[in-house]
Design a protein around this motif. Structure first.
Motif, short mmCIF file in Angstrom:
data_model
loop_
_atom_site.label_atom_id
_atom_site.label_comp_id
_atom_site.label_asym_id
_atom_site.label_seq_id
_atom_site.Cartn_x
_atom_site.Cartn_y
_atom_site.Cartn_z
N LEU A 211 -55.67 -16.01 -47.75
CA LEU A 211 -55.13 -14.87 -47.25
C LEU A 211 -54.01 -14.52 -48.08
O LEU A 211 -53.74 -13.10 -48.50
CB LEU A 211 -54.56 -15.14 -45.76
N VAL A 212 -53.14 -15.44 -48.64
CA VAL A 212 -52.09 -15.16 -49.75
C VAL A 212 -52.84 -14.31 -51.04
O VAL A 212 -52.21 -13.41 -51.63
CB VAL A 212 -51.18 -16.31 -50.04
N SER A 213 -53.92 -14.63 -51.40
CA SER A 213 -54.57 -14.38 -52.45
C SER A 213 -54.92 -12.83 -52.27
O SER A 213 -54.88 -12.00 -53.26
CB SER A 213 -55.70 -15.02 -52.97
N PHE A 214 -55.21 -12.50 -50.84
CA PHE A 214 -55.66 -11.26 -50.50
C PHE A 214 -54.54 -10.23 -50.47
O PHE A 214 -54.49 -9.15 -51.24
CB PHE A 214 -56.37 -11.27 -49.26
N ASP A 215 -53.35 -10.83 -50.07
CA ASP A 215 -52.02 -10.15 -49.88
C ASP A 215 -51.69 -9.68 -51.43
O ASP A 215 -51.40 -8.76 -51.49
CB ASP A 215 -51.01 -11.07 -49.26
N MET A 226 -57.53 -3.69 -46.21
CA MET A 226 -58.06 -4.09 -44.72
C MET A 226 -59.13 -3.03 -44.34
O MET A 226 -59.31 -2.06 -44.98
CB MET A 226 -56.75 -4.25 -44.10
N PRO A 227 -59.89 -3.78 -43.35
CA PRO A 227 -59.77 -4.95 -42.69
C PRO A 227 -60.28 -6.06 -43.62
O PRO A 227 -61.24 -6.03 -44.61
CB PRO A 227 -60.80 -4.84 -41.53
N ILE A 228 -59.79 -7.34 -43.36
CA ILE A 228 -60.23 -8.36 -44.02
C ILE A 228 -60.90 -9.20 -43.07
O ILE A 228 -60.52 -9.63 -41.92
CB ILE A 228 -59.07 -9.44 -44.77
N ASP A 229 -62.37 -9.61 -43.60
CA ASP A 229 -63.22 -10.56 -42.67
C ASP A 229 -62.98 -11.88 -43.17
O ASP A 229 -63.13 -12.21 -44.23
CB ASP A 229 -64.46 -10.05 -42.66
N LEU A 230 -62.61 -12.92 -42.31
CA LEU A 230 -62.47 -14.37 -42.71
C LEU A 230 -63.48 -15.25 -41.60
O LEU A 230 -63.60 -15.09 -40.53
CB LEU A 230 -61.04 -14.66 -42.29
N PHE A 246 -58.76 -9.09 -39.68
CA PHE A 246 -57.68 -8.82 -39.97
C PHE A 246 -57.61 -7.44 -40.10
O PHE A 246 -57.71 -6.98 -41.25
CB PHE A 246 -56.82 -9.50 -41.04
N ASP A 247 -56.97 -6.63 -39.22
CA ASP A 247 -56.73 -4.93 -39.37
C ASP A 247 -55.44 -4.82 -39.87
O ASP A 247 -54.47 -5.52 -39.74
CB ASP A 247 -57.02 -4.49 -37.86
N PRO A 248 -55.28 -3.44 -40.39
CA PRO A 248 -53.87 -3.24 -40.70
C PRO A 248 -52.89 -3.46 -39.79
O PRO A 248 -53.26 -3.05 -38.51
CB PRO A 248 -54.15 -1.52 -41.03
N GLY A 249 -51.65 -4.01 -40.04
CA GLY A 249 -50.90 -4.17 -39.02
C GLY A 249 -50.78 -5.50 -38.57
O GLY A 249 -50.14 -5.71 -37.43
N SER A 254 -49.15 -10.05 -41.49
CA SER A 254 -48.03 -9.58 -41.88
C SER A 254 -46.71 -10.61 -41.84
O SER A 254 -45.77 -10.47 -42.92
CB SER A 254 -47.37 -8.35 -40.83
N GLN A 255 -46.74 -11.51 -40.96
CA GLN A 255 -45.85 -12.75 -41.15
C GLN A 255 -46.11 -13.59 -42.24
O GLN A 255 -45.18 -13.94 -42.96
CB GLN A 255 -46.00 -13.45 -39.81
N LEU A 256 -47.41 -13.99 -42.45
CA LEU A 256 -47.72 -14.68 -43.64
C LEU A 256 -47.19 -14.08 -44.96
O LEU A 256 -46.80 -14.50 -45.97
CB LEU A 256 -49.30 -15.10 -43.65
N SER A 257 -47.60 -12.48 -45.12
CA SER A 257 -46.94 -11.94 -46.30
C SER A 257 -45.65 -11.78 -46.55
O SER A 257 -45.18 -12.30 -47.69
CB SER A 257 -47.54 -10.48 -46.13
N THR A 258 -44.82 -11.69 -45.33
CA THR A 258 -43.34 -11.76 -45.40
C THR A 258 -42.95 -13.20 -45.66
O THR A 258 -41.98 -13.36 -46.73
CB THR A 258 -42.64 -11.41 -44.05
N GLU A 259 -43.38 -14.17 -45.33
CA GLU A 259 -42.81 -15.64 -45.73
C GLU A 259 -43.32 -15.93 -47.02
O GLU A 259 -42.61 -16.50 -47.72
CB GLU A 259 -43.48 -16.68 -44.55
N TRP A 260 -44.56 -15.32 -47.48
CA TRP A 260 -44.99 -15.76 -48.85
C TRP A 260 -43.93 -15.17 -49.97
O TRP A 260 -43.48 -15.83 -50.86
CB TRP A 260 -46.32 -15.40 -49.35
N SER A 261 -43.67 -13.89 -49.52
CA SER A 261 -42.61 -13.28 -50.53
C SER A 261 -41.26 -13.69 -50.57
O SER A 261 -40.77 -13.90 -51.45
CB SER A 261 -42.57 -11.61 -49.91
#
Length: 276
Positions: A211-215, A226-230, A246-249, A254-261
Motif C-alpha cells: 500500500l505504501v508503494s501505491f501511495d 484510486m480505487p485500489i483493489d487489494l 480503497f476508495d479516494p479518502g 490516508s492514515q497510512l500515507s500520513t504516517e509514512w510521510s
C-alpha cells in the motif's frame, strides 16, 4: 465464482504502449507516462498479495475507473488471481475468453487446469488468440494489441505460484530471490518493495509495504489512481477471506500515507550529517 468489479461508466481504452526492447524489462514501465497503471503480485511463505489501481485513460482529459483484478475462486480447490494492464479492450477480450472457456465443461480452462503452470499457458494462449484476431486491425490505426498480466494463486495439490505474462504471451515465474512482480508504472514503488519485502515477510507487513508503494506511485504519477483493489491469500486456505477496495479518502489509507510521510521525515532528520 468469478468476481470482477466495474463502474457504470463506459471505460476508455488506455493509450498505445511503446515497444520495450531493453533487456531488463521488469524494471521498465509498460506504458508511456500518459497512460499508466500499477499492479503488484507478491508470493510469501505465509501466502500471497495482489493489488491493482483502477484508473484507465485515453488522454489527459479522459479518465475512467475499471477494476484490473479478476478472481477465479472455487473454495477448497483453487484460488486464481489475474491482474491486467495494457489496452483495456485487449485485456477485457482475454479475460472474457477465459471466462467463456470456463463455461464449457470439455474445454481447457482455469477451472480444470491441473497446475498454475497450465493456467499460465491458458492465459498465454488467450492473449495470442486475441492478438491474432485484433492485432492486425489495430496496427492499421497505429495502436496495436497490447496486454500484460500478473497471474498467481494456488491449486489444490501444489504450492502457490506467481507468473508474469508479457504482451507476446511468454512468461516467467517468481522465485525465492524475486518473490514479486510489478506491471505498469513500477519505478516509484519498486525501491520500497525491494528494501522491505522478502519471502519470509509476514502478510501484515507486506500488505502495508504494498500500500505504501501505491501511495508513493500516486504521489509521483497522477495517471495511477484510486480505487485500489487489494487481495490477501493465506497459504493452503484455498479460499479468499481478505479482500478490500480503497476508495479516494479511505480512512486507513490516508492514515497510512500520513504516517509514512512523517516517518520518512523523522528518519531523514536523524541521518548522519556529512562531514566536509
Amino acid at each position: 465464482m468469478i468476481i470482477a468489479t466495474h463502474t457504470e461508466k463506459e471505460p476508455a481504452d488506455e493509450a498505445t504502449p511503446f515497444i520495450d526492447t531493453t533487456p531488463n524489462r521488469d524494471h521498465q514501465p509498460d506504458f508511456p507516462a500518459a497512460a499508466m497503471t500499477y499492479c503488484v503480485g507478491v508470493t510469501l511463505e505465509d501466502g500471497m498479495i495482489f493489488a491493482s489501481d483502477s484508473r484507465t485513460n485515453a488522454g489527459l482529459d479522459n479518465f475512467a475507473s475499471f477494476s484490473k483484478m479478476s478472481l477465479f475462486e472455487r473454495a477448497g480447490d483453487r484460488v486464481i488471481v489475474l491482474l491486467s494492464s495494457g489496452n483495456l479492450a485487449g485485456t477485457q477480450a482475454v479475460i472474457s475468453m477465459l471466462r467463456q472457456n470456463g463455461e464449457q465443461p470439455d474445454c481447457p480452462s482455469l477451472w480444470n487446469a491441473k497446475t498454475m503452470f497450465d493456467a499460465a499457458l491458458l492465459v498465454s494462449d488467450a492473449m495470442r488468440l486475441v492478438d491474432e484476431r485484433d492485432g492486425q486491425h489495430m496496427t492499421k490505426n497505429n495502436t496495436g494489441f497490447y496486454a500484460s498480466f500478473i497471474l498467481g494463486g494456488q491449486i489444490r495439490g501444489e504450492p502457490p505460484r506467481l507468473f508474469r505474462l508479457y504482451a507476446e504471451g511468454n512468461f516467467i515465474e517468481a522465485g525465492d530471490q524475486t518473490p514479486y512482480f510489478q506491471t505498469g508504472e513500477t519505478k516509484y514503488g519498486k525501491p520500497i518493495i525491494d528494501r522491505a519485502i522478502t519471502r519470509s515477510t509476514n502478510l501484515s507487513d507486506a500488505t502495508k509495504c504494498i500500500l505504501v508503494s501505491f501511495d508513493s506511485t500516486m504521489r509521483s504519477n497522477l495517471s495511477v489512481g484510486m480505487p485500489i483493489d487489494l487481495l490477501c491469500y493465506r497459504l493452503d486456505s484455498l479460499e479468499v477471506t481478505m479482500r478490500r477496495r480503497f476508495d479516494p479518502g479511505d480512512q486507513y489509507f490516508s492514515q497510512l500515507s500520513t504516517e509514512w510521510s512523517a516517518g520518512i521525515r523523522d528518519v531523514f532528520s536523524r541521518l548522519t550529517d556529512l562531514e566536509w
